[in-house]
Design an enzyme around this catalytic site. Structure first.
Site, PDB file in Angstrom:
ATOM      1  N   ARG A 135     -21.970 -91.763  16.485  1.00 27.82           N
ATOM      2  CA  ARG A 135     -21.940 -90.338  16.880  1.00 27.82           C
ATOM      3  C   ARG A 135     -22.912 -89.538  16.011  1.00 27.82           C
ATOM      4  O   ARG A 135     -23.612 -88.651  16.500  1.00 27.82           O
ATOM      5  CB  ARG A 135     -20.517 -89.776  16.736  1.00 27.82           C
ATOM      6  CG  ARG A 135     -19.581 -90.229  17.840  1.00 27.82           C
ATOM      7  CD  ARG A 135     -18.169 -89.742  17.631  1.00 27.82           C
ATOM      8  NE  ARG A 135     -18.032 -88.294  17.704  1.00 27.82           N
ATOM      9  CZ  ARG A 135     -16.898 -87.652  17.400  1.00 27.82           C
ATOM     10  NH1 ARG A 135     -15.855 -88.314  16.962  1.00 27.82           N
ATOM     11  NH2 ARG A 135     -16.817 -86.338  17.505  1.00 27.82           N
ATOM     12  N   ASN A 172     -16.255 -77.745  16.458  1.00 30.84           N
ATOM     13  CA  ASN A 172     -17.250 -78.795  16.622  1.00 30.84           C
ATOM     14  C   ASN A 172     -17.646 -79.371  15.271  1.00 30.84           C
ATOM     15  O   ASN A 172     -17.701 -78.658  14.270  1.00 30.84           O
ATOM     16  CB  ASN A 172     -18.488 -78.239  17.352  1.00 30.84           C
ATOM     17  CG  ASN A 172     -18.116 -77.688  18.727  1.00 30.84           C
ATOM     18  OD1 ASN A 172     -17.103 -78.094  19.288  1.00 30.84           O
ATOM     19  ND2 ASN A 172     -18.897 -76.756  19.233  1.00 30.84           N
ATOM     20  N   ASP A 200     -20.540 -81.244  14.993  1.00 32.06           N
ATOM     21  CA  ASP A 200     -21.917 -81.726  15.210  1.00 32.06           C
ATOM     22  C   ASP A 200     -22.950 -81.063  14.299  1.00 32.06           C
ATOM     23  O   ASP A 200     -24.124 -81.428  14.316  1.00 32.06           O
ATOM     24  CB  ASP A 200     -22.311 -81.531  16.695  1.00 32.06           C
ATOM     25  CG  ASP A 200     -22.094 -80.087  17.175  1.00 32.06           C
ATOM     26  OD1 ASP A 200     -21.651 -79.910  18.331  1.00 32.06           O
ATOM     27  OD2 ASP A 200     -22.346 -79.139  16.396  1.00 32.06           O
ATOM     28  N   HIS A 225     -12.497 -78.209  12.039  1.00 31.91           N
ATOM     29  CA  HIS A 225     -12.263 -79.651  12.256  1.00 31.91           C
ATOM     30  C   HIS A 225     -13.212 -80.486  11.411  1.00 31.91           C
ATOM     31  O   HIS A 225     -13.313 -81.693  11.600  1.00 31.91           O
ATOM     32  CB  HIS A 225     -12.411 -80.004  13.750  1.00 31.91           C
ATOM     33  CG  HIS A 225     -11.306 -79.413  14.577  1.00 31.91           C
ATOM     34  ND1 HIS A 225     -11.320 -79.366  15.949  1.00 31.91           N
ATOM     35  CD2 HIS A 225     -10.144 -78.820  14.204  1.00 31.91           C
ATOM     36  CE1 HIS A 225     -10.203 -78.778  16.387  1.00 31.91           C
ATOM     37  NE2 HIS A 225      -9.487 -78.429  15.341  1.00 31.91           N
ATOM     38  N   CYS A 267     -14.816 -88.436  -0.488  1.00 35.37           N
ATOM     39  CA  CYS A 267     -14.076 -89.589  -1.015  1.00 35.37           C
ATOM     40  C   CYS A 267     -12.770 -89.783  -0.248  1.00 35.37           C
ATOM     41  O   CYS A 267     -11.981 -88.844  -0.132  1.00 35.37           O
ATOM     42  CB  CYS A 267     -13.774 -89.362  -2.509  1.00 35.37           C
ATOM     43  SG  CYS A 267     -12.847 -90.737  -3.242  1.00 35.37           S
ATOM     44  N   CYS A 280     -18.152 -93.660  -2.703  1.00 36.28           N
ATOM     45  CA  CYS A 280     -18.057 -92.384  -3.430  1.00 36.28           C
ATOM     46  C   CYS A 280     -18.910 -92.469  -4.695  1.00 36.28           C
ATOM     47  O   CYS A 280     -18.757 -93.400  -5.499  1.00 36.28           O
ATOM     48  CB  CYS A 280     -16.591 -92.125  -3.789  1.00 36.28           C
ATOM     49  SG  CYS A 280     -16.404 -90.716  -4.900  1.00 36.28           S
ATOM     50  N   GLY A 306     -16.254 -72.189  25.358  1.00 33.44           N
ATOM     51  CA  GLY A 306     -16.401 -73.632  25.543  1.00 33.44           C
ATOM     52  C   GLY A 306     -15.272 -74.438  24.955  1.00 33.44           C
ATOM     53  O   GLY A 306     -15.493 -75.471  24.328  1.00 33.44           O
ATOM     54  N   THR A 307     -14.029 -73.970  25.174  1.00 32.53           N
ATOM     55  CA  THR A 307     -12.886 -74.707  24.635  1.00 32.53           C
ATOM     56  C   THR A 307     -11.723 -74.701  25.612  1.00 32.53           C
ATOM     57  O   THR A 307     -11.500 -73.722  26.327  1.00 32.53           O
ATOM     58  CB  THR A 307     -12.423 -74.146  23.278  1.00 32.53           C
ATOM     59  OG1 THR A 307     -11.324 -74.925  22.786  1.00 32.53           O
ATOM     60  CG2 THR A 307     -11.997 -72.682  23.371  1.00 32.53           C
TER      61      THR A 307
HETATM   62  N1  APR Z   1     -20.585 -73.718  28.296  1.00 30.01           N
HETATM   63  C1  APR Z   1     -19.311 -73.347  28.020  1.00 30.01           C
HETATM   64  N2  APR Z   1     -18.233 -74.151  28.184  1.00 30.01           N
HETATM   65  C2  APR Z   1     -18.487 -75.395  28.652  1.00 30.01           C
HETATM   66  C3  APR Z   1     -19.781 -75.866  28.972  1.00 30.01           C
HETATM   67  C4  APR Z   1     -20.860 -74.963  28.767  1.00 30.01           C
HETATM   68  N3  APR Z   1     -22.121 -75.309  29.042  1.00 30.01           N
HETATM   69  N4  APR Z   1     -19.678 -77.148  29.431  1.00 30.01           N
HETATM   70  C5  APR Z   1     -18.358 -77.476  29.380  1.00 30.01           C
HETATM   71  N5  APR Z   1     -17.648 -76.429  28.931  1.00 30.01           N
HETATM   72  C6  APR Z   1     -16.202 -76.332  28.701  1.00 30.01           C
HETATM   73  C7  APR Z   1     -15.352 -77.261  29.519  1.00 30.01           C
HETATM   74  O1  APR Z   1     -15.071 -76.672  30.783  1.00 30.01           O
HETATM   75  C8  APR Z   1     -14.092 -77.354  28.658  1.00 30.01           C
HETATM   76  O2  APR Z   1     -13.194 -76.312  28.999  1.00 30.01           O
HETATM   77  O3  APR Z   1     -15.963 -76.715  27.368  1.00 30.01           O
HETATM   78  C9  APR Z   1     -14.611 -77.104  27.240  1.00 30.01           C
HETATM   79  C10 APR Z   1     -14.557 -78.337  26.359  1.00 30.01           C
HETATM   80  O4  APR Z   1     -13.202 -78.636  26.175  1.00 30.01           O
HETATM   81  P1  APR Z   1     -12.777 -79.915  25.297  1.00 30.01           P
HETATM   82  O5  APR Z   1     -13.592 -81.095  25.721  1.00 30.01           O
HETATM   83  O6  APR Z   1     -11.294 -79.980  25.322  1.00 30.01           O
HETATM   84  O7  APR Z   1     -13.290 -79.540  23.839  1.00 30.01           O
HETATM   85  P2  APR Z   1     -12.570 -78.607  22.790  1.00 30.01           P
HETATM   86  O8  APR Z   1     -11.784 -77.526  23.426  1.00 30.01           O
HETATM   87  O9  APR Z   1     -13.601 -78.208  21.810  1.00 30.01           O
HETATM   88  O10 APR Z   1     -11.562 -79.639  22.073  1.00 30.01           O
HETATM   89  C11 APR Z   1     -10.931 -79.135  20.936  1.00 30.01           C
HETATM   90  O11 APR Z   1      -9.874 -81.242  20.506  1.00 30.01           O
HETATM   91  O12 APR Z   1      -9.958 -83.493  20.474  1.00 30.01           O
HETATM   92  C12 APR Z   1     -10.019 -82.374  19.665  1.00 30.01           C
HETATM   93  O13 APR Z   1     -11.178 -82.289  17.646  1.00 30.01           O
HETATM   94  C13 APR Z   1     -11.369 -82.304  19.014  1.00 30.01           C
HETATM   95  O14 APR Z   1     -12.549 -80.291  18.423  1.00 30.01           O
HETATM   96  C14 APR Z   1     -11.936 -80.972  19.491  1.00 30.01           C
HETATM   97  C15 APR Z   1     -10.704 -80.230  19.952  1.00 30.01           C
END
Ligand code: APR
Length: 271
Positions: A76, A109, A111, A128, A136, A167, A209-210
């Site tokens: 990753r 995120n 990343d 996260h 460590c 470490c 985006g969550t």
């Molecule tokens: N712009 C905005 N939103 C977007 C886009 C985009 N271009 N593309 C996809 N999405 C949305 C999807 O529709 C979805 O609702 O981003 C969201 C991603 O959701 P998840 O994959 O559940 O990611 P996230 O909410 O960040 O997950 C939270 O869960 O597994 C744990 O640690 C992991 O940080 C992560 C946490």
């Protein structure tokens, strides 16, 4: 609430020195080519069994299979190393430039793209963790080390790579600086108390985006609802957050990708 009303409210909030919190998830990085968490995600194989990320990203799996779990993270990290910030990341840098102390960026995120885009560490809360750092495993110290000092994402992953991930202080094994599914948020590594305080003082909350699946982001959202905060959700799909906002009189849902929605809001706010 119409889009012009929201823009007027945002401009007024900025003038009134209100606090803006941007809570971002994997969707923010989707346009940088990084798969979201609950989208089509690859499997991983240990022995003959396929594992999902939710099983891989655990302290328990790392304790049993450290090399295999490290190998999964290193692949990753290699992918992230090639990714570049998108227009949504750069818009958040502009928001920070204009809002300064009125700005908090809470990211799920790992990343590293927010800092790569130019956001400062001062207003940044990676709840996260961040895969560009390691630490460590035995916590001989809280120090975070840059992964690049141990592993170059351009290089191939070999058995020798794992031997380098020790470490510098105690020579024990290191771990990725990420919150695992069988671990808890804390202040030391994941800024828990700081983020809870920020949630209480937030006047404008962007959820970007969550899916709002994890507990701390969900708590931030609930706090905003209780405090009658202006909440704007940016996501091309519906989520548990947007479902609530449709019934909430101080909320606004932008059914759009963050890479286009955020620059547009910036432009309309004329900042
Ligand atoms: N712009 C905005 N939103 C977007 C886009 C985009 N271009 N593309 C996809 N999405 C949305 C999807 O529709 C979805 O609702 O981003 C969201 C991603 O959701 P998840 O994959 O559940 O990611 P996230 O909410 O960040 O997950 C939270 O869960 O597994 C744990 O640690 C992991 O940080 C992560 C946490």
């Amino acid at each position: 609430m119409s889009q012009p009303d929201v823009i007027a409210l945002l401009k007024k909030a900025k003038e009134n020195n209100n606090h803006f919190t941007f809570l971002v998830g994997a969707g923010l990085s989707a346009e940088s080519g990084i798969p979201t968490f609950r989208g089509e995600d690859g499997y991983w194989v240990i022995g003959s069994k396929n594992y999902h990320p939710q099983e891989m990203a655990t302290r328990q799996m790392f304790t049993k299979h450290p090399k295999e779990v490290w190998e999964w993270y290193l692949s990753r990290i290699k992918a992230y190393g090639k990714s570049i910030p998108n227009e949504g990341h750069y818009a958040l840098v502009e928001f920070e430039k204009h809002l300064q102390g009125q700005f908090s960026l809470v990211s799920q995120n790992v990343d590293g793209l927010n800092l790569k885009a130019g956001n400062s560490i001062d207003h940044f809360y990676p709840i996260h963790g961040d895969l560009t750092f390691i630490r460590c495993f035995n916590e001989c110290s809280d120090e975070l080390y840059k992964i690049r000092d141990f592993f170059n994402p351009e290089e191939e992953i070999t058995k020798e790579t794992f031997d380098r991930l020790v470490c510098p202080k105690c020579k024990g094994i290191t771990r990725p600086h990420v919150l695992w599914f069988d671990e808890a948020y804390d202040e030391k590594f994941y800024r828990l108390n700081s983020v809870l305080e920020i949630a209480e003082k937030t006047d404008v909350l962007f959820t970007i985006g969550t899916t709002g699946t994890t507990s701390l982001p969900h708590h931030i959202f609930q706090t905003a609802l209780q405090n009658r905060t202006l909440i704007i959700d940016i996501n091309p799909d519906d989520t548990i957050f947007s479902q609530v906002l449709y019934e909430y009189d101080n909320g606004f849902v932008i059914r759009e990708k963050s890479g286009s929605a955020l620059p547009k809001i910036l432009k309309r706010m004329k900042i």
